[in-house]
Design an enzyme around this catalytic site. Sequence first.
Site, PDB file in Angstrom:
ATOM      1  N   HIS A 147      -0.707  -1.719   4.499  1.00 64.50           N
ATOM      2  CA  HIS A 147       0.336  -1.238   5.412  1.00 64.50           C
ATOM      3  C   HIS A 147      -0.386  -0.355   6.439  1.00 64.50           C
ATOM      4  O   HIS A 147      -1.370   0.306   6.096  1.00 64.50           O
ATOM      5  CB  HIS A 147       1.345  -0.295   4.747  1.00 64.50           C
TER       6      HIS A 147
ATOM      7  N   ASP B  65      -1.140   3.159   5.197  1.00 64.40           N
ATOM      8  CA  ASP B  65      -2.180   3.388   4.183  1.00 64.40           C
ATOM      9  C   ASP B  65      -3.520   3.662   4.836  1.00 64.40           C
ATOM     10  O   ASP B  65      -4.369   4.345   4.286  1.00 64.40           O
ATOM     11  CB  ASP B  65      -2.431   2.134   3.315  1.00 64.40           C
TER      12      ASP B  65
HETATM   13  C1  XUL Z   1       7.369  -2.307  -3.095  1.00 63.50           C
HETATM   14  C2  XUL Z   1       6.400  -3.376  -2.797  1.00 63.50           C
HETATM   15  C3  XUL Z   1       5.636  -3.210  -1.536  1.00 63.50           C
HETATM   16  C4  XUL Z   1       5.344  -4.505  -0.831  1.00 63.50           C
HETATM   17  C5  XUL Z   1       4.716  -4.311   0.533  1.00 63.50           C
HETATM   18  O1  XUL Z   1       8.080  -2.497  -4.267  1.00 63.50           O
HETATM   19  O2  XUL Z   1       6.226  -4.295  -3.555  1.00 63.50           O
HETATM   20  O3  XUL Z   1       4.477  -2.523  -1.836  1.00 63.50           O
HETATM   21  O4  XUL Z   1       4.510  -5.336  -1.572  1.00 63.50           O
HETATM   22  O5  XUL Z   1       5.431  -3.440   1.323  1.00 63.50           O
END
Ligand code: XUL
Length: 437
Positions: free
Chosen positions: A100, A103
Amino acid sequence: MNTGFFSTDKIPFEGPDSTNPLAFRHYDPDEIVLGKRMEDQLRFAVAYWHSFAWEGLDPFGGPTFDRPWYPQDSVENAKVKADVAFELFSALGAPFYCFHDADMRPDLGNFSANKRAFDEIVEIFAAKQEETGVKLLWGTANLFSHRRFMSGASTNPDPEVFAYSAATIKSCMDATKKLGGQNYVLWGGREGYETLLNTDLGREDQQMGRMLHMVVEYKHAIGFEGQIMIEPKPQEPSKHQYDYDVATVYGFLKRHGLENEVRVNIEQGHSILAGHSWEHEIALAQTLGIFGSIDANRNDYQSGWDTDQFPNNVPEVALAYYHILKHGGFEAGGGTNFDSKLRRQSIDADDLLIGHIGGMDTCARGLKAAAAMIEDGTMSDFVDERYSGWNSDYWQGVLAGGGSLDEIARKVEDEGIEPEPRSGKQEYLENVVNRFV
Ligand code: XUL
Ligand code: CO
């Protein structure tokens, strides 16, 4: 230059008899499984967020980890984090990672400063990818942590939050394309609601549909060739999440005319939270033509919450890979992402290696078991035989649109049809599975 954070820079494959905690016992990247290298079948990705950005908090306590890149409030520390992360990817021999935006970069308080920091870090990641050969499986935007998203991202009652979300997704899609990412994921943790007393479902559906259309339009505009995927989840953090499960996402995509543009990234723990098995969600997505990729993390079965633990149950993983392999594997570019985090008491640097080693070995064992089930054929032969009555010209004609209630009613009387119930043989099939796991 090695940071020396981990005690080793290479996890070797030592085979099933090894007792070395820093070795693979089942993950042998070069072993051929159903005609492909194991590495190319599994396509492992390390999740940047849980392994490097999450500090070990829980609802009752603060950080438990102590890392050289804390506090995560400067580009300098983000660089240290990136150095260690690529050392982990390389030591594991993981071909991919996922991120993300939030991060990778510090939060510098406003959109432009964050974007500048993100762009700078993306350049560093590009160089590290080049240097190590590690690739990006998918990128995604964090549209759920900051308080501005508390009432939704695209589904927010305030169009300025919609705008902020659109701008963030654009930067993340640009970064994903620049880094050669093979997919782009949207997980809508705040796309849902807490109470209908303050929520207009119709408006929120329209807003979310419009945002997804813009994502697809932008994908084509910039020539991004990867899959766009939604990650279904029924609740947490929102009480009611709009992307509840695969069936719900498919209905949403159909309603907005996007079923040929968007696929799903299916997480084990989310499937269970939705009251399904993981293989149910995978097989349904394949049937609907929207299967894309998987997140392999599981939940704690006692707490009933999304605890994002590394997978360690071979039979569960084997049935998932059975369906994946039966439908040609990750042919559209997906893979196995570990959206998994350490338990907050696992504070040693090497615990990060150990968690991934266990998850990768569990998946490798599951993959090998799944391949053996397919090669053996008993399970699929049973299902084929169970439906074989439908293969006659008459019944194929009915499925193709022929026949009518009237005609079939006459047939039942003329031919004296009285169906004889046949055993579904579930226990037998469960025993067959147990031969392989
Ligand atoms: C949250 C989840 C996230 C997604 C990406 O439950 O799984 O980490 O994978 O946003
Ligand atoms: Co996930």
